[in-house]
Design an enzyme around this catalytic site. Sequence first.
Site, mmCIF file in Angstrom:
data_model
loop_
_atom_site.group_PDB
_atom_site.id
_atom_site.type_symbol
_atom_site.label_atom_id
_atom_site.label_comp_id
_atom_site.label_asym_id
_atom_site.label_seq_id
_atom_site.Cartn_x
_atom_site.Cartn_y
_atom_site.Cartn_z
ATOM 1 N N ASP A 40 0.850 -1.064 -0.138
ATOM 2 C CA ASP A 40 -0.036 0.021 -0.022
ATOM 3 C C ASP A 40 0.974 1.215 0.038
ATOM 4 O O ASP A 40 1.541 1.592 0.859
ATOM 5 C CB ASP A 40 -0.948 -0.333 1.246
ATOM 6 C CG ASP A 40 -1.598 1.231 1.435
ATOM 7 O OD1 ASP A 40 -1.847 1.731 0.469
ATOM 8 O OD2 ASP A 40 -2.124 1.356 2.565
ATOM 9 N N ASP A 44 -4.373 3.696 2.551
ATOM 10 C CA ASP A 44 -5.821 3.330 2.791
ATOM 11 C C ASP A 44 -5.898 1.927 3.175
ATOM 12 O O ASP A 44 -7.236 1.432 3.079
ATOM 13 C CB ASP A 44 -6.401 3.723 1.292
ATOM 14 C CG ASP A 44 -6.083 2.684 0.356
ATOM 15 O OD1 ASP A 44 -5.121 2.078 0.361
ATOM 16 O OD2 ASP A 44 -6.641 2.971 -0.715
ATOM 17 N N ASP A 48 -1.609 -1.122 -4.018
ATOM 18 C CA ASP A 48 -1.869 -0.487 -5.257
ATOM 19 C C ASP A 48 -0.553 -0.320 -6.399
ATOM 20 O O ASP A 48 0.479 -1.121 -5.657
ATOM 21 C CB ASP A 48 -2.215 1.179 -4.874
ATOM 22 C CG ASP A 48 -1.175 1.588 -3.627
ATOM 23 O OD1 ASP A 48 0.067 1.348 -3.758
ATOM 24 O OD2 ASP A 48 -1.570 2.477 -2.936
ATOM 25 N N ASP A 117 -3.646 -9.890 -15.955
ATOM 26 C CA ASP A 117 -4.828 -11.062 -16.008
ATOM 27 C C ASP A 117 -5.847 -10.852 -16.864
ATOM 28 O O ASP A 117 -6.441 -9.671 -16.971
ATOM 29 C CB ASP A 117 -5.385 -11.025 -14.276
ATOM 30 C CG ASP A 117 -5.664 -12.392 -13.927
ATOM 31 O OD1 ASP A 117 -6.427 -12.874 -14.765
ATOM 32 O OD2 ASP A 117 -5.426 -12.712 -12.795
ATOM 33 N N ASP A 219 -7.662 -15.885 -17.191
ATOM 34 C CA ASP A 219 -8.552 -16.575 -15.915
ATOM 35 C C ASP A 219 -9.428 -17.608 -16.481
ATOM 36 O O ASP A 219 -10.194 -17.636 -17.655
ATOM 37 C CB ASP A 219 -9.324 -15.265 -15.664
ATOM 38 C CG ASP A 219 -10.069 -15.575 -14.372
ATOM 39 O OD1 ASP A 219 -9.529 -16.009 -13.407
ATOM 40 O OD2 ASP A 219 -11.358 -15.478 -14.477
ATOM 41 N N GLU A 281 -5.054 -20.574 -17.031
ATOM 42 C CA GLU A 281 -5.565 -21.045 -15.690
ATOM 43 C C GLU A 281 -6.197 -22.449 -15.921
ATOM 44 O O GLU A 281 -7.398 -22.408 -16.178
ATOM 45 C CB GLU A 281 -6.255 -19.904 -14.656
ATOM 46 C CG GLU A 281 -6.430 -20.721 -13.488
ATOM 47 C CD GLU A 281 -7.946 -19.934 -12.725
ATOM 48 O OE1 GLU A 281 -8.097 -20.168 -11.614
ATOM 49 O OE2 GLU A 281 -8.688 -19.517 -13.621
ATOM 50 N N HIS A 344 -3.935 -17.461 -5.429
ATOM 51 C CA HIS A 344 -4.980 -16.892 -4.404
ATOM 52 C C HIS A 344 -5.938 -17.444 -4.242
ATOM 53 O O HIS A 344 -6.947 -16.885 -3.845
ATOM 54 C CB HIS A 344 -5.041 -15.454 -5.032
ATOM 55 C CG HIS A 344 -5.819 -15.280 -6.358
ATOM 56 N ND1 HIS A 344 -5.073 -15.771 -7.475
ATOM 57 C CD2 HIS A 344 -6.945 -15.124 -6.915
ATOM 58 C CE1 HIS A 344 -5.761 -15.643 -8.480
ATOM 59 N NE2 HIS A 344 -6.902 -15.520 -8.124
ATOM 60 N N ASP A 345 -6.060 -18.662 -4.848
ATOM 61 C CA ASP A 345 -7.517 -19.488 -4.741
ATOM 62 C C ASP A 345 -7.347 -20.619 -3.761
ATOM 63 O O ASP A 345 -8.324 -21.400 -3.579
ATOM 64 C CB ASP A 345 -8.000 -19.875 -6.009
ATOM 65 C CG ASP A 345 -8.323 -18.424 -7.179
ATOM 66 O OD1 ASP A 345 -8.813 -17.609 -6.407
ATOM 67 O OD2 ASP A 345 -8.233 -18.802 -8.293
HETATM 68 C C1 NOJ Z 1 -10.202 -17.731 -11.084
HETATM 69 C C2 NOJ Z 1 -9.281 -16.799 -10.367
HETATM 70 O O1 NOJ Z 1 -8.486 -17.119 -10.001
HETATM 71 C C3 NOJ Z 1 -10.385 -16.700 -9.195
HETATM 72 O O2 NOJ Z 1 -10.134 -15.868 -8.243
HETATM 73 C C4 NOJ Z 1 -11.803 -16.116 -9.764
HETATM 74 O O3 NOJ Z 1 -12.524 -15.941 -8.506
HETATM 75 C C5 NOJ Z 1 -12.155 -16.856 -10.862
HETATM 76 N N1 NOJ Z 1 -11.647 -17.244 -11.682
HETATM 77 C C6 NOJ Z 1 -13.527 -16.101 -11.495
HETATM 78 O O4 NOJ Z 1 -12.924 -15.033 -12.449
#
Ligand code: NOJ
Length: 560
Positions: A40, A44, A48, A117, A219, A281, A344-345
């Site tokens: 950051d 905030d 960023d 992305d 994605d 992905e 991140h998922d």
């Molecule tokens: C895959 C992304 O990595 C995830 O974070 C997202 O929620 C879904 N695609 C939908 O875009």
Amino acid sequence: MSRTIFVLFALLAQTALFGQTDPWWKHAVIYEIYPRSFQDSNGDGMGDLNGITQRLDYLKDLGVDAIWIAPIYPSPQIDFGYDISDYQDIDKQYGTLADFDHLLAEANKRNIRIVMDAVMNHTSDKHPWFIESASSRTNPKSDWYIWHDGKGPGKPPNNWLSTFGHSAWQFTPARDQYYYHYFYIQQPDLNWRNPAVEKGMFDMLRFWLDRGVAGFRLDAVPTLFEDPSLQNEEVLGGTNKFGDPNEMTTLQENLPEVHGVIKRMRSMVNTFPGNRVLIGETYLPNVEELDKWYGGAKHDELQLPMDMQVGFEPKLDPKEFRQRINDAETKINGNQPLFVFDNHDNPRIDARYGDGVHDKAINKMLATILFTTRSTALMYYGDEIEMPTTEPTSKDQVKDPIGITGWPKEKGRDGERTPMQWNTSVSAGFSTNPHTWLPVAPDYKRVNVEVESKQPDSVFNWYKNLIALRRNNPALHDGTMKMLDIGNEQVLAWTRTAPTGEVVVVACSFSPTPQVVSLESALGAGKTAAILAVNGTQATSVSLKAISLSPYGSIIAQLK
Ligand code: NOJ
């Protein structure tokens, strides 16, 4: 110099600097940045673009070749940027297009490329395309999304489910029809059978390629098409974490039509100079499906579909890892593997592979696989300091809507998205604001870049050493790979052999007890090797007759 000429010059200069005939991405370390959580710069409590720019020297020093930044476009932020309402601008919370150009120029100066992305399966429901499409059945964009009549009052067209919970269909009174959303309700799926959609999306990709980005991470790309028959998915019995019936997704993803789009996309991207890259992905069931995403022997689709078979293998089982790594060596038509252990998922490495006792050694061992196999390496911010998964402890803390829908079985993805831990100061140096968008993990005084950089045996220094070795050692840089001792049920071992003949041997223990492995029969009696890196013992040389590995230890050594 105009921006485009500057960017072209920078891309060409990078290629000349590396003196490679191979495209840059083949040997790259790609670092995923979740921009809300990296740095950051304006207090905030949210990361960023200027924050990323401030940290470029750090990334350079770590040895990163490219950063993939999760979506930074204007968005209602329902899915934290994966719901895009304007593809050709920057969300105000992250900065401006001028900040983006500054980041790109500063990254280029350091030979760091930027991968954007590209979210092409769906837009936000606030995107002007969808607003128009939803307004009537006759508007010019009426066929840009997947619209269907229901089966009667309150009855959607079929039983398809959203991967984020409940029906994949949402009713819109203005059309008296349902639209399809594989993800959140606010993420309507585009209709890729409409050529105008493809054109709109390819124009968007060109916008960023013209600006000088090095490529895209596509994605959820296997979900672009759905089966037009609209037949029900097969129901499997039992319920999932959202309480919905378990179903197949055969009609909703990985349909063959997607490969036509990808081939055309690749041809378009190939018209840009500088080896722009398409990364997918691609969660796929097996290596045969993965190979199709490269275009098989034609090599005319993605350069780097992610191989999720290795790094998201559910158990630390060397037989499985050996098999899957070998598959990537032998069953993808000579294409370049891209291994991924984290993103991140998914819960971070500690939560998926740790045993609570040997987590540090396990992290180092997995990093050894990531950086010393022949794969391009994709890592997630914080992996290099062993950042932990920090899940919310009650529903009212959850930010990720999946966690709200699925609580408590599904806690959402907040746990793997907490702020980067830079140092021991307020908010771990991520922000001057003590209130950050997600709380900083409580262990940040111990787990952070500043502290770990001073500890010779830290995960951080292990990452740095491996990345440097991978760049500088000819065998690790582009040597061929061969598995050794393939019956071993505790230790995974392999060699990398450089075009110039040097051989490096790597051994990784998957066992919580000390192991001794002999590689003499594979590599020659009486041979020794000079240790390049070891997690476990302190010797400088090792006899191949008896390589000792501490619990989950790793060793990298060059044959003498
Ligand atoms: C895959 C992304 O990595 C995830 O974070 C997202 O929620 C879904 N695609 C939908 O875009």
